[in-house]
Design an enzyme around this catalytic site. Structure first.
Site, PDB file in Angstrom:
ATOM      1  N   LYS A  70      80.690  73.932  50.991  1.00  0.00           N
ATOM      2  CA  LYS A  70      81.369  73.202  52.085  1.00  0.00           C
ATOM      3  C   LYS A  70      82.688  72.607  51.596  1.00  0.00           C
ATOM      4  CE  LYS A  70      78.330  70.179  53.275  1.00  0.00           C
ATOM      5  NZ  LYS A  70      76.934  70.212  52.960  1.00  0.00           N
ATOM      6  N   GLU A 130      83.965  66.232  55.676  1.00  0.00           N
ATOM      7  CA  GLU A 130      82.850  67.061  55.204  1.00  0.00           C
ATOM      8  C   GLU A 130      81.612  66.176  55.095  1.00  0.00           C
ATOM      9  OE1 GLU A 130      83.394  68.592  51.196  1.00  0.00           O
ATOM     10  OE2 GLU A 130      81.274  69.102  51.091  1.00  0.00           O
ATOM     11  N   ASP A 180      68.185  67.078  57.081  1.00  0.00           N
ATOM     12  CA  ASP A 180      67.773  66.055  56.105  1.00  0.00           C
ATOM     13  C   ASP A 180      67.679  64.716  56.826  1.00  0.00           C
ATOM     14  OD1 ASP A 180      68.132  67.972  54.202  1.00  0.00           O
ATOM     15  OD2 ASP A 180      69.981  67.118  53.358  1.00  0.00           O
ATOM     16  N   LYS A 212      70.074  88.642  57.299  1.00  0.00           N
ATOM     17  CA  LYS A 212      69.201  87.961  58.260  1.00  0.00           C
ATOM     18  C   LYS A 212      69.900  86.774  58.925  1.00  0.00           C
ATOM     19  CE  LYS A 212      65.480  90.386  57.947  1.00  0.00           C
ATOM     20  NZ  LYS A 212      65.069  91.131  59.143  1.00  0.00           N
ATOM     21  N   CYS A 244      90.292  60.643  26.665  1.00  0.00           N
ATOM     22  CA  CYS A 244      89.546  59.385  26.793  1.00  0.00           C
ATOM     23  C   CYS A 244      88.608  59.188  25.604  1.00  0.00           C
ATOM     24  CB  CYS A 244      88.845  59.330  28.141  1.00  0.00           C
ATOM     25  SG  CYS A 244      88.583  57.630  28.662  1.00  0.00           S
ATOM     26  N   MET A 292      89.926  60.994  22.683  1.00  0.00           N
ATOM     27  CA  MET A 292      91.030  60.318  21.995  1.00  0.00           C
ATOM     28  C   MET A 292      90.466  59.217  21.094  1.00  0.00           C
ATOM     29  SD  MET A 292      92.587  57.105  22.551  1.00  0.00           S
ATOM     30  CE  MET A 292      94.147  56.301  22.426  1.00  0.00           C
ATOM     31  N   HIS A 351      93.056  60.374  31.908  1.00  0.00           N
ATOM     32  CA  HIS A 351      92.470  61.669  32.285  1.00  0.00           C
ATOM     33  C   HIS A 351      93.514  62.539  32.987  1.00  0.00           C
ATOM     34  CE1 HIS A 351      88.146  60.684  31.634  1.00  0.00           C
ATOM     35  NE2 HIS A 351      88.619  59.457  31.762  1.00  0.00           N
ATOM     36  N   GLU A 353      93.350  65.559  33.594  1.00  0.00           N
ATOM     37  CA  GLU A 353      92.688  66.593  34.403  1.00  0.00           C
ATOM     38  C   GLU A 353      92.565  66.206  35.874  1.00  0.00           C
ATOM     39  OE1 GLU A 353      91.234  64.634  32.216  1.00  0.00           O
ATOM     40  OE2 GLU A 353      89.126  64.232  32.641  1.00  0.00           O
TER      41      GLU A 353
HETATM   42  N1  GLN Z   1      83.155  55.437  26.820  1.00  0.00           N
HETATM   43  C1  GLN Z   1      84.553  55.232  26.659  1.00  0.00           C
HETATM   44  C2  GLN Z   1      85.040  53.970  27.340  1.00  0.00           C
HETATM   45  O1  GLN Z   1      84.372  53.428  28.180  1.00  0.00           O
HETATM   46  C3  GLN Z   1      85.342  56.442  27.160  1.00  0.00           C
HETATM   47  C4  GLN Z   1      85.181  56.702  28.625  1.00  0.00           C
HETATM   48  C5  GLN Z   1      85.657  58.074  29.060  1.00  0.00           C
HETATM   49  O2  GLN Z   1      85.746  59.004  28.263  1.00  0.00           O
HETATM   50  N2  GLN Z   1      85.938  58.232  30.340  1.00  0.00           N
HETATM   51  O3  GLN Z   1      86.088  53.477  27.041  1.00  0.00           O
END
Ligand code: GLN
Length: 542
Positions: free
Chosen positions: A19, A143, A150, A189, A383, A386, A509, A511
């Protein structure tokens, strides 16, 4: 366009039909026709947000610019549409009930009995309309998590029923179902689809469009049968055949005219074709790479494909940007802990140490980092990754015996990673981390500068612990420098090694911000470094 239109996407028969991808694809098509669109996810569980959920339960937790910890589908919405979502884009049953109960305690209901209908449903409708009112969007796509039928989904479907009535002509319900292929009968089906539409009808909602997930093309006959039994036009029975990649789905939906059907139901003009030139270019590049690298992703949820969703998607975006196929090899950090670096590391062109919480697998992550540092293999730590790079450097280069993060050892003699002062006062778990977007100042003449090529950047965070500035001088002198600092304070956001071809750790992050239209520069540069390493592994020092 005038009044905001509301599109609801529901699911029937089974979960995991996609979805989120259908919603993101429809959003993309409408956006490519020049409309403003936002996509919202309603999750029927009682947690306030997925921030406290184990990845085994729920996959990755996605973080928005404004610091909401959300369902990973919001990541798909952002990656497809290239526009940020917010706190309002993910609502859970927990949030709805919390708001209603708070109102009851304040006396807002003036002594009336508080009930699912109308109080819970009113709150649901308010959260849906809030996005339309606040953002002034042409379309709000909502969504609805879970499967029709359910118990948990009932109040949401009821809210949809009411909104359809109130906003007559300004809503569309798209119902996604499964049309299974029975090998023994050699037939597709339709019965499960008929049943799930019946369930919706019992709840007072007639879907306008039925999207059928299938392994085989649907014949016209089959479409007519579904149309007949489910009270929709044949043109509104849309085939959603298994796609090679999720990024193919908008184009498949374009072929099937899902966007056209939606516009027709809303009596909106269907004039031009959606503008998808860039999207098609991306897809073409993605499918025709000219080189290949393998990156080891070291984490503790390797058997779980959704745990590092945004990271894998970022590699797709960054690889495509570099005309390179990025193979991601999952490496279990606990196995490194037990077995050491074994042949799982052979042939890697780069190593990424993943984010995470808790001490499980930490020593394995540290071993992987030693390997990347000593062998000059491109390294990216995100995170926790690092933080582990900082611990590794402290132990093995600075000779800080038993250096650690206070998250794993509160009595370490060298707390190189420590909790922020204001975090120490917080006792609750949900929504209490350093969350959302923060500014960062990048130092010139560093890898970080090569990556960003600008001084002021902003990235999303989700953590409690930080680099301990008490040791900054020691690190600098030994060759690990801070190349990004928080703009509001002195928190270290990026570290890197001076005498290594590409060794970067980011406290944030990246990403979460990578999209098809804007591959993230940290990943683009990491892949580039992996490509150079792949071509000249012996010459990596240059
Ligand atoms: N556990 C670590 C912190 O709280 C890193 C958290 C993470 O990687 N998002 O700082």
């Amino acid at each position: 366009m005038g009044k905001t239109k509301y599109i609801f996407v529901t699911g029937g028969v089974t979960s995991s039909l996609g979805k989120g991808i259908i919603s993101a694809s429809l959003g993309k098509l409408l956006q490519a026709r020049g409309y403003s669109v936002t996509i919202q996810k309603l999750d029927p569980y009682i947690n306030i947000d997925p921030g406290t959920l184990n990845p085994y339960e729920h996959g990755e937790c996605f973080v928005t610019e404004d610091g909401a910890e959300t369902d990973l589908d919001l990541g798909h919405y952002e990656r497809f549409s290239n526009s940020p979502t917010s706190q309002e884009n993910n609502v859970t049953t927990g949030k709805i009930y919390q708001a209603v109960i708070d109102k009851e305690r304040r006396g807002d209901y003036l002594g009336s009995t508080v009930q699912v209908i109308p109080h819970i449903t009113d709150e649901i409708k308010y959260r849906i309309k809030l996005l339309g009112n606040k953002g002034n969007y042409d379309f709000v796509i909502t969504e609805i998590g879970g499967t029709v039928g359910d118990i948990e989904s009932l109040p949401y479907i009821e809210a949809v029923r009411q909104m359809r009535w109130e906003l007559l002509g300004n809503t569309v319900v798209v119902h996604l179902t499964l049309v299974p292929y029975l090998a023994a009968a050699q037939e597709l089906k339709t019965k499960p689809t008929q049943h799930s539409v019946k369930t919706m009808l019992e709840q007072g909602v007639q879907p306008d469009i039925i999207v059928c997930r299938t392994e085989m093309p649907l014949t016209e006959n089959l479409k007519s049968k579904i149309a007949l039994f489910c009270n929709v036009d044949v043109a509104s029975v849309i085939e959603s055949i298994d796609a090679e990649t999720i990024y193919d789905v908008p184009l498949l939906m374009l072929e099937e005219k899902l966007d056209v059907e939606v516009l027709k139901k809303l009596k909106l003009p269907v004039e031009n074709e959606p503008e998808l030139i860039k999207w098609k270019e991306f897809l073409n590049k993605y499918k025709n790479p000219t080189s290949e690298v393998t990156i080891g992703l070291v984490g503790k949820y390797v058997e779980l494909k959704d745990a590092y969703k945004s990271i894998s998607e970022s590699f797709i975006h960054a690889g495509t940007e570099n005309d390179c196929r990025v193979n991601v090899r999952m490496i279990h950090s606990e196995e490194i802990e037990d077995l050491g670096i074994v042949n799982q590391f052979d042939g890697l062109d780069g190593i990424l140490v993943a984010p995470g919480f808790g001490s499980r697998g930490i020593e394995g992550k540290i071993k992987a980092i030693t390997y990347a540092r000593e062998n000059k293999i491109p390294f990216l730590g995100i995170c926790l990754g690092m933080q582990c790079a900082v611990i590794e450097f402290a132990r093995n280069v600075l000779d800080f015996d038993k250096a650690n993060s206070t998250e794993f050892n509160s009595k370490t003699p060298f707390p190189v990673i420590d909790m922020m002062e204001d975090q120490k006062k917080i006792s609750g778990l949900g929504g209490t981390m350093r969350l959302g977007s923060f500014g960062c100042k990048v130092t010139t003449e560093t890898h970080a500068w090569d990556i960003y090529k600008e001084e002021k950047i902003a990235e999303r965070h989700r953590h409690r612990y930080e680099f301990n500035n008490k040791y900054l001088e020691d690190f600098r002198n030994a060759g690990m420098i801070e190349s990004g600092i928080n703009t509001q304070g002195d928190l270290v956001e990026i570290v890197e090694l001076k005498n290594h071809p590409w060794f970067v750790g980011v406290q944030f992050h990246p990403e979460y911000k990578s999209t098809v239209a804007n591959p993230h520069p940290v990943f683009v540069n990491f892949v580039k470094a992996a490509m150079s390493y792949h071509d000249q592994p012996l010459d990596a020092e240059n």
